[in-house]
Every structure is written in structure tokens, then in C-alpha cells.
Write a protein that holds these residues in place. Sequence first.
Motif: not given
Length: 458
Positions: A64-71
Motif C-alpha cells: 500500500a506504500q512506495n510506488p516503486v512496487y507498482e512496477d
Amino acid sequence: MKKLLITALAACFAITGLAGCTSNNGTNAPEQSDNAQSTNEASVEPANTEGSGDGGNSLFFYTAQNPVYEDEANFERLIGQYIRKKFPDIDLKHVHWNDGTRYEDLIAKGTIPDIVFEQVRRNTSRMVKKFKLEYDMSDLIKQFNFDTSKLDPASMEVIKTASDGKTYALPFEMSDFVLAYNKDIFDKYGLDYPKDGMTYDEAYELAKKLTRQDGDITYKGFQQHPSHYMMYNQLSEPALDPNEDKGALDSDTWLKIVNNIRRFYEIPGNQFTTTSDFPKGQMAMSVDVVENVLKWSTEYPDLNFDLASVPVFPEASSSKYQPNLNGLFITQQSKNKELAFQVIQYLLSDEVQAERQKESIIGPLNVPEVQQAFAQNVPQMKDKHIQALFALQSAMPAPRKPGLTFINPPVQQVFQPNIFEQSKDSATALRVVNEMINKQLAETKAAIDAGGDGTAYQ
């Protein structure tokens, strides 16, 4: 390829998630998350749904945090690969918070994560507890003989306070602050470089000498964001009273904290603007998050700078900021709590944390060999004094009695607008914000008593 990933990581960390979305009043706040808008949406009934896993080796991991993990490739590189290596039989599913995959979306579908990666200080209450996902891991910690003494004590205290004295999470990623200094400016004026453990008084004297007009160039001596400095203050002074539902800004210590940093911005020519102008080459010292420093090292390869620890108060000479922390939560609906805990335990092992540190991700282990691995895979940081990040200990957050009302205290408003725009004296600015805190606490309690979730000021 690795260099591109590091650049992406630094950039993403610096602008969202851990290190700096824009808060409601326009200041830069490290832990304002990119999922904040979900608190303003229509209320969703908390889930009594079973976890989405079917038992066995199914595991649902929700970031739910850190948009790095959106990839997904980044999640696999920084988290997934370690899980698959240690637990090859796990059927691992990962989803990142986004439109269509917010908490309320998952709950509506009956797909509750087993593990949630979330910001601890604020979002334990306004997200995890709001949706009734909280689960105390204390028994699992004992069952699997997990050694929490290796974890940053201040981070564990953040979790304890946010968890009503329990352990709803374990620390996983931290954003940290460091002082960057421009060596060329120091060399130009023949001044010694900052050292780890430099006091604010010493930094102030340097700032006075380095704030100057030199021909057409205006040099600023020192910039440090007052909002971050206040929120994570190094003297561990509470903004919320530890024993009652009221503000606690009416103390001599808070007055000292405010006046300490205020004097820097009363140096003629050194008014506060932004810490992010440091790489332009006309700022001698800047205290900023390490994610921004990593970005500077990539985007400005000719910038001649190095690092030192944040300045300290003499009475807290070993204390840097309080932790800005993301943790791993196990949901109470999970059918695979033991497996989920074993995964978290492995992700917090020396082996995994050292590999993640090499990618410039700060973890919670107080293990020198792990800390020394920081940024080894970032060539631009090779000659930098990166151990400045670990020269001091995280300041302990003030404990707070379980069961009290939580809000996110608007301490940033002491400086903006009260001091910077309205020129209030420090005591008045503190009093105004303390009254605001009391009002917000009262409104939050009333909202909860009326059956609401009380997250308006969280």
C-alpha cells in the motif's frame, strides 16, 4: 539496467511514498502517502471476510506504500525473489495500491491480503485499523523465536505506540535524513567540512559564515525543512500528550526546538526556501532525505558534495530524527498467518537486508555488517561518506498511553504559516497550533462517538 533501476528507485522514493508527497497545507511531508485520498471517500464497512488465501502455500502480498512496487519487476527484484528463493512452493500474489486495488476494493471483492506493506505511524490507525485488518504478532514472534533485539528500538516503539501497546507490524523500510554539504563552497572560503555529531550551534556558526553575496552569486549557508525537523524531533518531545487527549506543544522544550531552527532562517539571506535547491551549487549545507541525495548523485554527476550526520542537540548528542517507517502487517483475516510470519522473518534476515541495503534501501537492522552494505550497487555514491546515515541512533518517540485518540498533529503549521507568513513569535505560534490540535482531537472523538471512523485528521 541496474543503474536505471537505482535511478528510478531514488526518484520514486524522493517524490512519493516514504519521502515526500504534498500535504494538505502545501508543505513537503515525508510520510504523506499516495493512498491518502482513500480516507476522504465514502465510508466502507469493515471486512469480516476471510483471507483470500486457500491455506496451503498461497500468500497475498499487498504493497500500500512506495510506488516503486507498482512496477512488478521492482517488487520481484526487491522482495519477491527472496520469498521465492526461500519458499519455492509458495504461490505468491502481489498487488500494489492503486485505483481499483485500494483497501475498500479488495474488501468488496473478499480478497484480503495476508501481508500488508504500509506506513506505520499514521496508517496503522487510518488504514489498517480503519478496515479492521489489525493483528497482534506477539505470539508469532515468540512461537518462531524471532529476535527483535536486532531491530531499531525506536522503530519498535513507533509500532508499539501505533498498535495500542501491541505489535501489529514489524519494521521493514525506513527513510532517513542526512546532511549534504558542498565541498567546493567550503573549500572556497577555507572552512572545515562538517563532521558526524556536529551540534546545531556549530552548524549555525558555519551557516552565518557561508551565507553571503559573492559577486553575482548568492550563497545560502544552511537549509533544513522545519516540518520534518518538528515531526521527527530529536529531543523526543511529544506533540500529543502521553496521558491525555490534548496537545503538548506548550512546553519549554518545544520552544527550544522551534527557536533552535528559527535562528538559521533569521540569518540575512538564509531565509527558508527549499532543501532541494542544493544541487544547483549555491547552497553550502542541506538536511534532506537520503532518497533525494541519491537522486542528486545521479542527476548531477559533477556536484562535489559529501555527507555528514544531521546536526544534534548537546543533550541528545547521539540522536538523529525519529524513524520515518514503513512496516509489514499480517491481517487478522489471513488463513496463513504462520507462513506469512515466516516470510516476514526471512525478509528481515541479515542476508536479505544486506542485499536490499546494497540497492540503497534502509532497513531496520542494527547490524553493522548490514549497514555497511548500503548503496554498494550505486556507483555514484562510491566515494561518499554514506556511513553518516548510521553514525547516530534514531531518537525514541515519546510513548503514549493505549486507547487515546490519535490525530496527525499539524506541527508543520508552527512555521508555515504562523512564523514564516504571519511573523508570530515562537511561543504564540506554538500556542495557536496547540489549540488547533485540541480542536481536532475533540472533533475526532465526537466523530468516533457518533459511529464514524475518526480519520479526518489522521
